[in-house]
Design a protein around this motif. Structure first.
Motif, mmCIF file in Angstrom:
data_model
loop_
_atom_site.group_PDB
_atom_site.id
_atom_site.type_symbol
_atom_site.label_atom_id
_atom_site.label_comp_id
_atom_site.label_asym_id
_atom_site.label_seq_id
_atom_site.Cartn_x
_atom_site.Cartn_y
_atom_site.Cartn_z
ATOM 1 N N GLY A 30 23.266 -3.147 28.286
ATOM 2 C CA GLY A 30 23.499 -3.884 29.588
ATOM 3 C C GLY A 30 23.665 -1.786 30.276
ATOM 4 O O GLY A 30 23.501 -1.017 29.525
ATOM 5 N N THR A 51 25.344 -7.643 31.287
ATOM 6 C CA THR A 51 25.508 -7.821 29.798
ATOM 7 C C THR A 51 24.302 -8.594 29.860
ATOM 8 O O THR A 51 23.937 -10.208 29.858
ATOM 9 C CB THR A 51 26.334 -7.847 29.997
ATOM 10 O OG1 THR A 51 27.644 -6.935 30.485
ATOM 11 C CG2 THR A 51 26.481 -7.977 27.773
ATOM 12 N N ASP A 52 23.022 -7.917 29.073
ATOM 13 C CA ASP A 52 22.356 -9.262 28.502
ATOM 14 C C ASP A 52 22.204 -9.336 26.411
ATOM 15 O O ASP A 52 22.426 -8.280 26.268
ATOM 16 C CB ASP A 52 20.895 -8.776 28.476
ATOM 17 C CG ASP A 52 20.484 -8.597 29.706
ATOM 18 O OD1 ASP A 52 20.092 -9.669 30.252
ATOM 19 O OD2 ASP A 52 19.740 -8.023 30.166
ATOM 20 N N LYS A 83 25.808 -12.874 32.749
ATOM 21 C CA LYS A 83 25.017 -11.352 32.335
ATOM 22 C C LYS A 83 25.198 -10.289 33.281
ATOM 23 O O LYS A 83 25.416 -9.862 33.536
ATOM 24 C CB LYS A 83 23.823 -11.908 32.815
ATOM 25 C CG LYS A 83 22.576 -10.957 32.740
ATOM 26 C CD LYS A 83 21.459 -11.517 33.359
ATOM 27 C CE LYS A 83 19.932 -9.994 32.991
ATOM 28 N NZ LYS A 83 18.641 -10.999 32.721
#
Length: 653
Positions: free
Chosen positions: A501, A523-524, A549
């Motif tokens: 991310g 954020t993946d 995410k």
């Protein structure tokens, strides 16, 4: 996954506010520079570091109130998730990592439970000078638990003429807070102490009381430049009543009697001796103790399996001995090597009684380590700080953790380019290794591992009044320990996950007493290998639970001659979670939310005998009365307020 209603405007709000005020600013320049001790274990200017560090200052801590978890919510890369209201069990996911991947230090001493667990629910901001948050693996300097972040809490150092504060506040949910502090210092000696008490009935109607007493102090003594000593202490004694189980207060039948008593003690002696101008010795000792007593009597219609009680003592004794050499210069190259040795012993003594059956876990383990780093600088522009640590653990054997952070300054542009590669480890918990009750441990477990790289840059604008930062990160978590049903062992290193991310930060000091700050984190997360284990919490190809995410924050602060204030907006997107109110449980999408807090402080216009300043303070939480959950089934408080009077004594008027 989408941002909540107002979340998609957060970046525009940040940009417009910063640019408009920066163009008006006429105040003294602000440099956005600070000394950081956590990143290298030596005081190092922030611009020389190859990884981003967030420093929470006194202004940040005042605005957050009392609870540490509230101060951490605006830190980029951190997802703070609590099971309900104040004092509820609280976890932090850094850059998508597990909640036990964060190393927590208080004045250099580890306070995590063995295996990384730490509950932020009852840790307060009393008598704290600042907090340093270093993201990414830091096991090269700190060993186990420093997988996704290091959060160091630094106690106030006594300085200047004697001063004292008395603080009395009350408000929603029958909340009362009282605290007193005292500090003074001179060239060779400094001392600070704080005592506080928190009482609240909580936002739930049944069994939601919280009581907490905190004592903290720090003493510093020096003999010129060649010897500095420090001793800090932090003690807390809390009782948390909570009526809920895994399904939360929205679905569980309220339990009227269960509670958790927790006592924490941290001692941190430190000695630093300058043997020669080029040779510095540091001895950091530490003692950390935590007692947890959980009691859930058998209540009809609630506790169908009878009463449960557990009493747990965890202790850690540690010693770190460091040699700092240099700095040595050759041509335009400067070098400062560090060598360190570490030893620690962790132990647990747990007795639990379930439906009349007693189980006992009484074990310990040791860890010995050697670590080194080399701080290199070339022309005061290029900074490279490689390092590694070798650990020899009584449970998992040996492990090597390297780091390679790099930074390059372009002074004429006000630009810093940076990047880093690092690895981290986390030791298994005592239960995973030794088992308990019907769980069969695994003596052959290895550490959980992380491999991480990141790149980014920092940019100063408008004569250093505005600062912009960008970081891209990528983490690979391997050998994750999973529970496996069957004849045993019930724990194996068989799972793997990936997170990646970006973190964006924007801050400004435009003048007129204003400060503006915003952040956005993408954020993946993905489960790469579930190890063939069934269950809904760790599904191959799916995202990890409770990691939104999208996450962002915006803060507007004002510090004038009289009025002080901070408005904080937190915006969190959708996240996956589990619904435990049904059997079998199922995955659900937890909706995003916006949360607004307001802090104001204003001095009374009249003088009180012997009082330097009397300040009225008010803090409003969830100002917009947002209805949201951080964990499915656990409701959070609506709008609430607390206010009172702070009396300041001594010092200059």
């Amino acid at each position: 996954m989408k941002l909540p209603r107002k979340g998609k405007w957060i970046l525009a709000l940040m940009a417009v506010s910063v640019i408009s005020l920066a163009q008006r600013g006429e105040s003294q320049e602000t440099t956005f520079r600070a000394l950081v001790v956590t990143a290298t274990r030596t005081p190092e200017p922030q611009e020389r570091l190859g990884t981003p560090v967030t420093i929470l200052t006194q202004e940040d801590l005042r605005a957050a109130g009392v609870d540490l978890r509230d101060a951490l919510r605006t830190v980029p890369g951190l997802a703070v998730v609590g099971q309900g209201g104040r004092s509820a069990t609280t976890s932090i996911f850094s850059r998508g990592g597990e909640s036990n991947f964060n190393l927590i230090l208080i004045d250099g001493v580890k306070v995590n439970s063995a295996g990384g667990d730490f509950d932020f629910g009852d840790l307060t901001l009393d008598n704290i000078e600042r907090i340093e948050i270093l993201r990414g693996p830091q096991s090269a300097l700190y060993g186990s638990e420093a997988v996704a972040s290091v959060i160091q809490i630094i106690t106030k150092k006594g300085q200047g003429a004697p001063t004292a504060d008395l603080d009395f506040q009350g408000g929603s949910f029958a909340t009362l807070e009282e605290r007193a502090s005292f500090q003074f210092g001179r060239d060779d000696f400094g001392f600070s102490v704080g005592v506080s008490r928190i009482d609240t009935d909580g936002h739930l109607a049944v069994n939601n009381e919280f009581r907490n007493t905190i004592v903290s102090s720090r003493a510093d003594y020096s003999m010129g430049n060649w010897l500095q000593t420090q001793l800090s202490l932090r003690y807390s004694d809390s009782r948390n009543h909570f009526p809920t189980g895994s399904a939360g207060d929205r679905f569980d039948t309220p339990d009227p009697n269960q509670f958790l008593d927790r006592k924490r003690l941290v001692l941190s002696p430190r000695i630093e001796a300058q043997a020669f101008p080029w040779w510095n010795h540091v001895l950091q000792l530490g003692y950390s103790h935590e007692n947890r007593f959980f009691d859930d009597p058998a209540d009809a219609g609630v506790d169908f399996f009878g009463a449960f009680q557990s009493d747990t003592d965890e202790d850690r004794i540690s010693a770190d001995y460091l040699w700092h050499f240099g700095p040595w210069a050759a041509m335009e190259l400067n070098a400062r090597p560090t060598f360190g040795f570490a030893a620690e012993e962790e132990s647990i003594d747990r007795t639990s009684i379930s439906a009349g059956t007693q189980t006992i876990l009484d074990v310990s383990r040791t860890n010995y380590a050697f670590f080194t780093q080399l701080q290199l600088s070339f022309q005061d522009r290029l900074f490279f700080t490689p390092g590694f640590r070798f650990d020899d653990n009584g449970n998992f054997g040996t492990a090597v953790s390297p780091k390679f952070p790099l930074a390059y300054l372009i002074p004429t542009w006000g630009t810093k380019l940076r990047g880093s590669y690092a690895e981290g480890i986390k030791a298994p918990t005592f239960i995973e290794v030794f088992g308990i009750s019907t769980l069969i441990g695994n003596r052959n477990l290895g550490p959980e591992e992380a491999r991480s790289w990141e790149i980014g840059f920092d940019q100063d604008l408008w004569k250093n009044r505005v600062h912009f930062g960008f970081t891209y990160f990528h983490n690979r978590f391997k050998n994750l320990i999973a529970f496996v049903s069957g004849p045993g062992p019930n724990f194996l290193n068989i799972q793997e996950a990936e997170t990646k991310g970006a973190e964006i930060t924007l801050s400004a000091s435009p003048g007129f007493g204003f400060t503006l700050r915003g952040s956005y984190t993408l954020t993946d997360t993905e489960v790469v290998d579930n190890g063939g284990v069934g269950g809904l919490s760790f599904i191959e190809g799916q995202e990890l639970l409770r990691r939104a995410k999208h996450r962002g924050s915006f803060q507007a602060g004002y510090q004038g001659k009289h009025l002080q204030g901070m408005l904080t907006l937190l915006v969190v997107g959708d996240a996956s979670d589990l619904n435990f109110s049904q059997f079998p449980s199922r995955r659900i999408t937890l909706g995003g939310y916006e949360h607004v807090d307001l802090y104001l402080s204003y001095p009374l216009p009249w003088k009180l005998p012997g009082v330097r300043t009397a300040r009225l303070q008010v803090q409003v939480k969830n100002l917009l009365d947002e209805n949201y959950e951080e964990v499915f089934g656990f409701s959070t408080p609506g709008v609430s307020a607390i206010g009172g009077l702070k009396l300041e004594f001594g010092g200059s008027s």
